[in-house]
Design an enzyme around this catalytic site. Structure first.
Site, PDB file in Angstrom:
ATOM      1  N   ARG A 158      43.459  38.764  42.695  1.00 13.13           N
ATOM      2  CA  ARG A 158      41.993  38.778  42.744  1.00 13.13           C
ATOM      3  C   ARG A 158      41.547  39.974  43.595  1.00 13.13           C
ATOM      4  NH1 ARG A 158      43.347  33.155  43.869  1.00 13.13           N
ATOM      5  NH2 ARG A 158      42.749  31.808  42.116  1.00 13.13           N
ATOM      6  N   ARG A 183      32.692  21.897  39.242  1.00 14.85           N
ATOM      7  CA  ARG A 183      33.811  21.270  39.948  1.00 14.85           C
ATOM      8  C   ARG A 183      33.540  21.083  41.436  1.00 14.85           C
ATOM      9  NH1 ARG A 183      35.449  26.592  38.875  1.00 14.85           N
ATOM     10  NH2 ARG A 183      36.123  27.809  40.686  1.00 14.85           N
ATOM     11  N   GLU A 223      38.059  32.014  29.728  1.00 15.12           N
ATOM     12  CA  GLU A 223      37.443  31.094  30.687  1.00 15.12           C
ATOM     13  C   GLU A 223      36.046  30.638  30.275  1.00 15.12           C
ATOM     14  OE1 GLU A 223      37.141  33.104  34.490  1.00 15.12           O
ATOM     15  OE2 GLU A 223      36.965  35.054  33.514  1.00 15.12           O
ATOM     16  N   HIS A 275      34.257  37.775  60.086  1.00  8.87           N
ATOM     17  CA  HIS A 275      35.382  38.708  60.054  1.00  8.87           C
ATOM     18  C   HIS A 275      36.599  38.152  60.792  1.00  8.87           C
ATOM     19  CE1 HIS A 275      32.278  41.892  59.079  1.00  8.87           C
ATOM     20  NE2 HIS A 275      33.168  42.002  58.125  1.00  8.87           N
ATOM     21  N   ASN A 295      40.114  26.708  35.786  1.00  6.71           N
ATOM     22  CA  ASN A 295      39.051  26.205  36.673  1.00  6.71           C
ATOM     23  C   ASN A 295      37.678  26.391  36.040  1.00  6.71           C
ATOM     24  OD1 ASN A 295      41.057  25.625  38.485  1.00  6.71           O
ATOM     25  ND2 ASN A 295      40.649  27.355  39.830  1.00  6.71           N
ATOM     26  N   ASP A 296      37.389  27.611  35.585  1.00  6.53           N
ATOM     27  CA  ASP A 296      36.086  27.884  34.960  1.00  6.53           C
ATOM     28  C   ASP A 296      36.022  27.321  33.549  1.00  6.53           C
ATOM     29  OD1 ASP A 296      34.847  29.059  37.073  1.00  6.53           O
ATOM     30  OD2 ASP A 296      35.274  31.116  36.473  1.00  6.53           O
ATOM     31  N   ARG A 329      43.657  41.676  38.218  1.00  4.30           N
ATOM     32  CA  ARG A 329      42.363  41.403  37.580  1.00  4.30           C
ATOM     33  C   ARG A 329      41.312  42.356  38.139  1.00  4.30           C
ATOM     34  NH1 ARG A 329      39.728  35.572  38.383  1.00  4.30           N
ATOM     35  NH2 ARG A 329      39.238  36.459  40.424  1.00  4.30           N
ATOM     36  N   CYS A 333      46.401  30.269  34.642  1.00  2.00           N
ATOM     37  CA  CYS A 333      46.084  30.521  36.045  1.00  2.00           C
ATOM     38  C   CYS A 333      45.069  29.476  36.498  1.00  2.00           C
ATOM     39  CB  CYS A 333      45.468  31.911  36.228  1.00  2.00           C
ATOM     40  SG  CYS A 333      46.377  33.249  35.447  1.00  2.00           S
TER      41      CYS A 333
END
Length: 826
Positions: A545, A714, A680, A438, A703-704, A581, A751
């Site tokens: 996100r 990756r 993706e 945290h 990325n995906d 998203r 993105c």
């Protein structure tokens, strides 16, 4: 001056709920909504996510598992308007179900009624691992009569299995006097509630297991601590000196928690108010020690409320949520009973009782395999330290740093981060801890480079020693020699020059050399990202996100909490579009209160939109909050991991449900909101023509998409060479998707990290992509690059790239073209 009388616990609990945490008031055993909109909904929203919110609050009111379960069955029966709600739990033999709580059946049956999973309708729900819904259950061949329960009166039965991952642990059972066919919406809502009940049971059993082992662990821990102290004293007597040499150059490695480079003098955080000097005092007056403990606990609770408000004001309510967890621990009856038992039965002082109880918890949690549970050890240590300060009558003054520098500590606790002056923290190094603790999450919100897990750092670093922290590689340089210091000074100077060079582009529009406007938006995840995005000239948010705020909570945030967060972000961007998203959990993103099933390959499993569609009430609540925030400015709604037409149509159905629900409640919301899907996975590429007819825009999650296209993780160094954004297959797919978007006249936003590389950007422009979302610090340099290249140059690069068959050739071709145009220096 005598201490003021603390408020009655019940009165104080209500004050806490009213002022800080709960959207509910408890009066005469009934739950009443506080806000006007909630009061308006209370007669209509009889189950679903509001019940989840209320269960979360009921946990605060309960002192053990049985009381929690009894409160839950009472609440669910009332909300569902059923005569009976019961919870059966599977015993250790995993074959026997026993009634643990009920509303509607005889209370005398609790604990007595048991059946094998091969018996009864309740057993059938476990045996088949699915929902069992039956009218006239007494006529079913699996019906079993129990005289104690008098169930023959009821004419409908609904049984929903409870699972820990994929292993059944019990059943939530509903019964009614009148025949009743439960709707799909009701079953979906109850399934979501059953999931939360499962989490409560699993956590309670985990704490039970800890309690059962505490006596054995106590003795071992104390002996081990005595041995450590003895060895430490012996080492000191032998003349060993662990103090570091002032000018000794060395480098220590740790775990990068937040990237960046920082340099400055060492600010060491002392182990303040530790337990090491607390010893058993022998004869004590238990009543006096009890009063001291209760006063200290009360002061600590009040301080915890102030800490929460302080962090919420400086950062966000998400960052402050940890102190809500601290308050729950301080209110926990089991924690209090352990402390009182140590005082009254074992005749320990309050301080020594606190030491033994907190040490037991810290050791127990520290041994857990689960990273989230291990982090609870730090929370227990933080709480114990603050109670001890109040026991000793020492006012904990806020930590003061003399000068800006690198903060070095054994462990950084949430209360430390709440009280320190962030302006004087250039970087953070801790000896223990994990990168998702945290305190580290709070450091990330403030953008402070951080390294954790640097073994032995407190022995190697002296106050005011010169340090260089490289948060990118996880390296700490102590008294670096001139050549190392000069290299980092050069890097810092280069960075400053780059910042100055690109400063002029921050407020300028993103535009190519021949006048084509390009949209550069920011990827964000936390409130702290908003200021960074605005400072770097982002034209709105291309990817918000939302899972990160969920991760910071101790439970699912309710609609009002989410709405306030989304509204704040939309308002801060002041008319620029914000793409939100929906929840994307699973894979490497887990929620501490939502245990996913155990899967061999979670990245290809039950995650993202699949989880949301299986928990539609949770999904609908988030969508309602997003629709409400859409009133404040332009918002676009984005669905992740779409792999079929059924997925996107099911998501649109939930949006329709959310609109109808808000309309019925009389709440304002955006009637029209653009809907988009993340492209993706390969299936979405092949469905792009069809998907384009269903939505308003595509978001390319490169990325995906790249790793799934090329079967190359990756993050796996063994196959890193196969993860190539310029692989001919990737280039072809991106060109195809851009063409599809143009043909259907829908938006397309890329993105991902791919857009931050000028070589990639040149290709993407040539393929027809005109909107990008990236980490905000890359926006000014990307604007500078765009100002040097024309669309004609980019299209020439793309045409050639589509004819080449090897990624290396594509990269060399683009590099050559940019070098000839004298823009490769970007």
């Amino acid at each position: 001056m005598p201490h003021a009388m603390p408020p009655h616990p019940a009165a104080r609990a209500e004050q806490l709920r009213n002022g800080f945490y709960s959207p509910l008031l408890f009066r005469d055993g009934n739950v009443t909504r506080m806000s006007p909109s909630s009061r308006q909904n209370s007669s209509k929203d009889l189950f679903g996510i509001t019940t989840l919110e209320d269960i979360s609050t009921l946990i605060l009111q309960s002192h053990d598992l049985d009381e929690t379960l009894n409160n839950i069955v009472t609440l669910v029966a009332r909300r569902m308007r059923t005569e009976v709600c019961s919870i059966y739990l599977l015993e250790d033999d995993e074959l026997t179900l026993r009634l643990r709580a009920t509303r509607g059946l005889s209370r005398r049956a609790v604990g007595k009624v048991a059946m094998k999973i091969s018996e009864g309708l309740t057993g059938l729900a476990v045996e088949q691992s699915k929902v069992v819904s039956i009218l006239e259950p007494q006529a079913h061949p699996r019906y079993r009569y129990f005289r104690e329960t008098r169930e023959e009166r009821f004419h409908s039965f609904l049984g929903i299995p409870l699972f820990d991952r994929r292993r059944p642990i019990g059943v939530l059972a509903i019964q009614t006097l009148a025949p009743r066919q439960f709707s799909g919406e009701e079953i979906s809502a109850l399934s979501t509630i059953a999931f939360q009940v499962s989490s409560i049971v699993v956590n309670a059993r985990l704490l039970d297991a800890i309690r059962q082992k505490e006596e054995q662990a106590n003795r071992f821990v104390q002996e081990l601590e005595q041995t450590r102290q003895s060895l430490r004293r012996q080492s000191n007597d032998d003349g060993n000196d662990d103090s570091p040499a002032r000018n000794d150059y060395s480098a220590l490695r740790g775990i990068p928690a937040y990237p960046g480079i920082a340099g400055g003098p060492a600010n060491l955080l002392d182990e303040r108010l530790g337990f090491t000097d607390i010893v058993d005092q022998g004869e004590v007056e238990p009543e006096r020690e009890r009063r001291l403990l209760e006063d200290a606990l009360e002061k600590t609770r009040i301080q915890t409320l102030y800490l929460e408000k302080q962090v919420a004001a400086r950062l966000s309510s998400d960052d402050a949520a940890i102190f809500h967890t601290h308050l729950m621990i301080l209110e926990d009856r089991g924690f209090m009973q352990k402390l009182l038992a140590a005082i009254e039965q074992r005749r320990h002082s309050a301080a020594y009782a606190l030491k033994t109880v907190v040490s037991d918890y810290v050791e127990a949690f520290g041994r857990m395999e689960d990273a989230y549970l291990r982090e609870r050890a730090a929370d227990m240590e933080d709480i114990g330290r603050r109670i001890l300060a109040n026991l000793r009558g020492q006012n904990q003054q806020p930590l003061q740093l003399k000068n800006p520098g690198i903060l070095v500590a054994r462990e950084l606790l949430p209360s430390d981060m709440a009280s320190l002056d962030a302006e004087k923290i250039l970087g953070i190094v801790t000896e223990v801890g994990e990168k998702n603790s945290h305190a580290v999450i709070m450091a990330k919100s403030m953008g402070i480079p951080t390294i954790v897990g640097v073994k032995g750092v407190l022995k190697r670093v002296a106050p005011d020693e010169n340090l260089i922290l490289d948060g990118n590689s996880g390296t700490l340089y102590i008294n670096p020699p001139p050549q190392v210091a000069e290299e980092f000074e050069r890097l810092e100077a280069d960075r400053q020059r780059e910042v100055q060079r690109f400063d002029t582009y921050r407020e300028q529009p993103a535009r190519t050399a021949d006048g084509q406007d390009i949209k550069l938006r920011a990827n964000i995840g936390l409130i702290g990202d908003v200021a960074i995005a605005l400072r770097n000239g982002a034209d709105g948010v291309g990817l918000y996100r939302t899972e990160f705020p969920y991760m910071a909570h101790g439970d699912f945030p309710d609609r009002e909490e989410q709405y306030r967060l989304y509204r704040r972000i939309v308002e801060d961007f002041d008319g620029r579009p914000v793409t939100i998203r929906t929840l994307d959990i699973g894979g490497d993103k887990a929620l501490p209160y939502f245990a996913p099933p155990l899967e061999d390959n979670p990245f290809m499993g039950w995650r993202s939109v699949r989880v949301c569609l299986d928990h539609r009430d949770m999904f609908r609540t988030q969508i309602e909050a997003i629709l409400m925030a859409g009133v404040q400015g332009p918002v676009r709604l984005l669905f992740p991991l779409i792999s079929s037409m059924e997925d996107v149509r099911a998501c649109k159905e939930v949006v329709g449900e959310a609109r109808r629900h808000l309309r019925a409640a009389g709440l304002p919301f955006a009637e029209k909101m653009p809907l988009g899907v993340m492209i993706e996975v390969p299936a979405a590429v092949y469905l792009a023509e069809r998907l384009a007819g269903e939505v308003d825009f595509f978001a390319l999650g490169t990325n995906d998409l790249i790793q799934y296209l090329l079967a190359a993780d990756r993050n796996n160094p063994l196959v890193a060479k196969y993860f190539d954004p310029l692989h001919p297959a990737v280039v072809g797919v991106l060109g195809q998707l851009a063409q599809t978007a143009r043909n259907h006249r829908i938006g397309l936003c890329l993105c991902g990290e791919m857009a931050t590389d000028p070589i990639h950007m040149a290709l993407l422009l040539g393929l027809g992509v005109r909107e990008f979302s990236m980490a905000a610090p890359f926006i000014p340099r990307t604007k500078a690059f765009l100002s040097r290249i024309t669309l004609a140059q980019a299209e020439k690069i793309a045409r050639a790239a589509l004819t080449l068959g090897v990624g290396r050739q594509i990269r060399e071709h683009i590099r050559k073209e940019l070098a000839e145009q004298d823009i490769l220096d970007f």
